[in-house]
Design a protein around this motif. Structure first.
Motif, PDB file in Angstrom:
ATOM      1  N   TYR A   1       0.806  -1.227   0.000  1.00  0.00           N
ATOM      2  CA  TYR A   1       0.000   0.000   0.000  1.00  0.00           C
ATOM      3  C   TYR A   1       0.843   1.283   0.000  1.00  0.00           C
ATOM      4  CZ  TYR A   1      -4.101  -2.914   0.512  1.00  0.00           C
ATOM      5  OH  TYR A   1      -5.085  -3.832   0.288  1.00  0.00           O
TER       6      TYR A   1
ATOM      7  N   ASP B   1      -2.727   5.818   7.201  1.00  0.00           N
ATOM      8  CA  ASP B   1      -2.436   4.558   6.494  1.00  0.00           C
ATOM      9  C   ASP B   1      -1.635   3.614   7.402  1.00  0.00           C
ATOM     10  OD1 ASP B   1      -3.752   5.643   4.374  1.00  0.00           O
ATOM     11  OD2 ASP B   1      -2.047   5.604   2.979  1.00  0.00           O
TER      12      ASP B   1
ATOM     13  N   LEU C   1      -8.295  -4.914  -2.359  1.00  0.00           N
ATOM     14  CA  LEU C   1      -9.104  -3.810  -1.828  1.00  0.00           C
ATOM     15  C   LEU C   1      -8.238  -2.595  -1.554  1.00  0.00           C
ATOM     16  CD1 LEU C   1     -11.348  -5.510   0.898  1.00  0.00           C
ATOM     17  CD2 LEU C   1     -12.055  -4.728  -1.367  1.00  0.00           C
ATOM     18  N   GLU C   2      -8.858  -1.432  -1.578  1.00  0.00           N
ATOM     19  CA  GLU C   2      -8.231  -0.221  -1.068  1.00  0.00           C
ATOM     20  C   GLU C   2      -7.912  -0.462   0.413  1.00  0.00           C
ATOM     21  OE1 GLU C   2      -7.819   2.821  -2.496  1.00  0.00           O
ATOM     22  OE2 GLU C   2      -9.025   2.706  -4.325  1.00  0.00           O
ATOM     23  N   LEU C   3      -6.900   0.215   0.908  1.00  0.00           N
ATOM     24  CA  LEU C   3      -6.493   0.025   2.304  1.00  0.00           C
ATOM     25  C   LEU C   3      -7.664   0.284   3.262  1.00  0.00           C
ATOM     26  CD1 LEU C   3      -4.217  -0.569   4.317  1.00  0.00           C
ATOM     27  CD2 LEU C   3      -3.625   1.855   4.236  1.00  0.00           C
ATOM     28  N   ARG C   4      -8.404   1.350   3.011  1.00  0.00           N
ATOM     29  CA  ARG C   4      -9.526   1.694   3.884  1.00  0.00           C
ATOM     30  C   ARG C   4     -10.593   0.597   3.902  1.00  0.00           C
ATOM     31  NH1 ARG C   4     -10.511   7.653   5.183  1.00  0.00           N
ATOM     32  NH2 ARG C   4      -8.295   8.105   5.109  1.00  0.00           N
ATOM     33  N   ASP C   5     -10.866   0.011   2.767  1.00  0.00           N
ATOM     34  CA  ASP C   5     -11.871  -1.052   2.704  1.00  0.00           C
ATOM     35  C   ASP C   5     -11.379  -2.304   3.434  1.00  0.00           C
ATOM     36  OD1 ASP C   5     -13.885   0.297   1.352  1.00  0.00           O
ATOM     37  OD2 ASP C   5     -12.933  -0.037  -0.578  1.00  0.00           O
TER      38      ASP C   5
ATOM     39  N   GLU D   1     -16.321   8.029   2.843  1.00  0.00           N
ATOM     40  CA  GLU D   1     -15.303   7.501   1.923  1.00  0.00           C
ATOM     41  C   GLU D   1     -15.907   6.376   1.077  1.00  0.00           C
ATOM     42  OE1 GLU D   1     -12.119   9.871   3.276  1.00  0.00           O
ATOM     43  OE2 GLU D   1     -12.174   8.480   1.593  1.00  0.00           O
ATOM     44  N   GLN D   2     -16.680   5.556   1.734  1.00  0.00           N
ATOM     45  CA  GLN D   2     -17.317   4.448   1.036  1.00  0.00           C
ATOM     46  C   GLN D   2     -18.247   4.958  -0.055  1.00  0.00           C
ATOM     47  OE1 GLN D   2     -15.126   2.225   2.132  1.00  0.00           O
ATOM     48  NE2 GLN D   2     -16.787   0.773   1.965  1.00  0.00           N
TER      49      GLN D   2
ATOM     50  N   TYR E   1     -16.200   5.622  -3.040  1.00  0.00           N
ATOM     51  CA  TYR E   1     -15.827   4.400  -3.756  1.00  0.00           C
ATOM     52  C   TYR E   1     -17.009   3.869  -4.559  1.00  0.00           C
ATOM     53  CZ  TYR E   1     -11.650   4.187  -0.853  1.00  0.00           C
ATOM     54  OH  TYR E   1     -10.483   4.454  -0.247  1.00  0.00           O
TER      55      TYR E   1
END
Ligand SMILES: [Fe+2]
Ligand SMILES: [Fe+2]
Length: 212
Positions: free
Chosen positions: A43, A126, A156-160, A194-195, A198
């Motif tokens: 990431y 992060d 996946l994105e880091l947040r997800d 954020e979601q 996305y």
């Protein structure tokens, strides 16, 4: 002051950790360290900071419940009634304070990742997310859900990925009948906008939530 990025610093802390926690916890910490470094590579985060924070995250896990409360008191930390009644989650908070004092060369970002690995926070960096995820997905952790989440690394994105792990932990807390931190919902909700972004990217014409 020693260079916290040096191999020597890492090895010294590793050897100290081995004396502070039991063999199982020590092995877990090495697993989290390695996994955090690997996630940082995937990431694009600071690999050395991730490896260090992963190693140190359970620095205070060797204390029992009365011990960790005494430790927080000794460090001059003021705990509210809720946290005082949840000694199991305090080791991240005390470790961040204690490590910052013992090793002032450690950067705030490493201490923050250590502090936040138990409860999370509304504004996880992060690096914070990487250590949080690594704690759940290191090789010693078993289970179907863990395996499923591992397969999502890089996909996946880091947040997800973080939200997947967060949801998994919340579920475990409920299944094990442990007390739920009152800010859990607030933390979860803080990541929802954020979601939306996305989802909007994935679906250019989304139906707004709650409308037919
Ligand atoms: Fe922990
Ligand atoms: Fe841990």
């Amino acid at each position: 002051m020693a260079d916290w990025r040096s191999e020597e610093f890492y090895k010294e802390r590793r050897d100290e950790l081995e004396k502070r926690v039991g063999p199982r916890r020590f092995k877990h910490s090495l697993g989290v360290s390695e996994t955090a470094e690997a996630l940082a590579r995937v990431y694009g985060a600071d690999k050395t900071a991730a490896r260090m924070a992963g190693l140190l995250h359970d620095w205070d896990k060797g204390y029992d419940d009365p011990g960790i409360l005494a430790r927080a008191d000794e460090l001059g930390m003021e705990l509210d009634a809720e946290l005082s009644a949840m000694p199991r989650v305090l080791h991240g908070l005390t470790a961040a304070v204690a490590l910052g004092r013992a090793f002032p060369e450690l950067p705030p970002k490493v201490l923050a990742a250590v502090e936040r690995h138990t409860l999370g926070a509304v504004d996880m960096s992060d690096l914070d997310m990487i250590v949080y995820i690594a704690d759940a997905l290191e090789p010693g952790r078993k289970g179907k859900m863990v395996q499923k989440l591992r397969e999502k690394v890089g996909e996946l994105e880091l947040r997800d990925l973080f939200l997947g792990v967060y949801a998994y932990w919340v579920q475990l807390i409920m299944e094990r009948r442990h007390p739920m931190y009152s800010k859990t919902t607030e933390i979860w909700n803080s990541y929802m906008p954020e979601q939306e972004v996305y989802r909007a990217e994935a679906n250019p014409d989304p139906v707004p939530y709650g409308r037919p």
